[in-house]
Design an enzyme around this catalytic site. Structure first.
Site, mmCIF file in Angstrom:
data_model
loop_
_atom_site.group_PDB
_atom_site.id
_atom_site.type_symbol
_atom_site.label_atom_id
_atom_site.label_comp_id
_atom_site.label_asym_id
_atom_site.label_seq_id
_atom_site.Cartn_x
_atom_site.Cartn_y
_atom_site.Cartn_z
ATOM 1 N N GLU A 144 1.667 -2.736 6.872
ATOM 2 C CA GLU A 144 1.376 -1.487 6.156
ATOM 3 C C GLU A 144 2.637 -0.644 5.972
ATOM 4 O OE1 GLU A 144 -1.342 -1.321 4.615
ATOM 5 O OE2 GLU A 144 -2.264 -2.976 5.709
ATOM 6 N N HIS A 147 4.525 -1.792 3.078
ATOM 7 C CA HIS A 147 4.001 -1.296 1.795
ATOM 8 C C HIS A 147 4.665 0.024 1.399
ATOM 9 C CE1 HIS A 147 0.819 -3.898 0.341
ATOM 10 N NE2 HIS A 147 0.218 -3.943 1.516
HETATM 11 NI NI NI Z 1 -1.227 -5.330 2.136
#
Ligand code: NI
Length: 172
Positions: A144, A147
């Site tokens: 995450e 990202h």
């Molecule tokens: Ni993802």
């Protein structure tokens, strides 16, 4: 609160650099109503997708450093909300495991990640927090936080051609 549409790349286009998924997100500066709404949207969208264990703001088209994670079975426990997360410690020991991503549907691939990490972040009230994680949770946090830097798991694969199709996205 509302369920947001996910930005998803088409098969064969996972290396696309022109998508919003590749943008370096901005730090959150204000813990205001807009942030609250963003977090609620992320949580609701995460809950909508049974197989999803994490979701980052860029996946719903918002370039802000916010992500939500819930690795509990059937999301029985509350999600962790991370604002401006920073991975400040990584174990030397790493392991390779398969990952998938809601933005890269129908495939998964093997990625090396540290076995243990420590992440610092702000919670949704703006309080500074620190969390040690290992194994699957550590992996999800790394995924995450990537990202938020515009990095997708396929970028970390030794050979991005080695993706394998999976069918668990069908009901996602
Ligand atoms: Ni993802």
């Amino acid at each position: 609160m509302s369920i947001k549409k996910l930005i998803q790349l088409d098969e064969g286009d996972f290396g696309n650099k022109e998508t919003q998924l590749r943008i370096q997100s901005d730090p959150v500066l204000m813990f205001d109503e807009a942030l609250d709404k963003l977090i609620n949207d992320l949580l609701e969208t995460l809950n909508r997708h049974a197989i999803a264990v994490g979701l980052a703001a860029p996946q719903i088209g918002v370039s802000q450093r916010v992500c939500v994670i819930n690795v509990s079975k059937e999301k029985k426990s509350d999600a962790i909300v991370l604002v401006n997360p920073q991975i400040v410690e990584r174990s030397h020991k790493a392991e390779r495991k398969k990952e998938s991503c809601m933005s890269l549907p129908h495939f998964r691939g093997e990625v090396e990640r540290p076995v243990k990490i420590r992440v610092t972040y702000m919670d949704r009230s703006g309080r500074a927090q620190s969390l040690r994680a290992e194994g699957f949770l550590a992996r999800v946090i790394c995924h995450e936080v990537d990202h938020l830097d515009g990095v997708l798991y396929v970028d970390r694969m030794d050979n991005p051609n080695r993706l394998e199709p999976v069918d668990f996205f069908k009901d996602a």
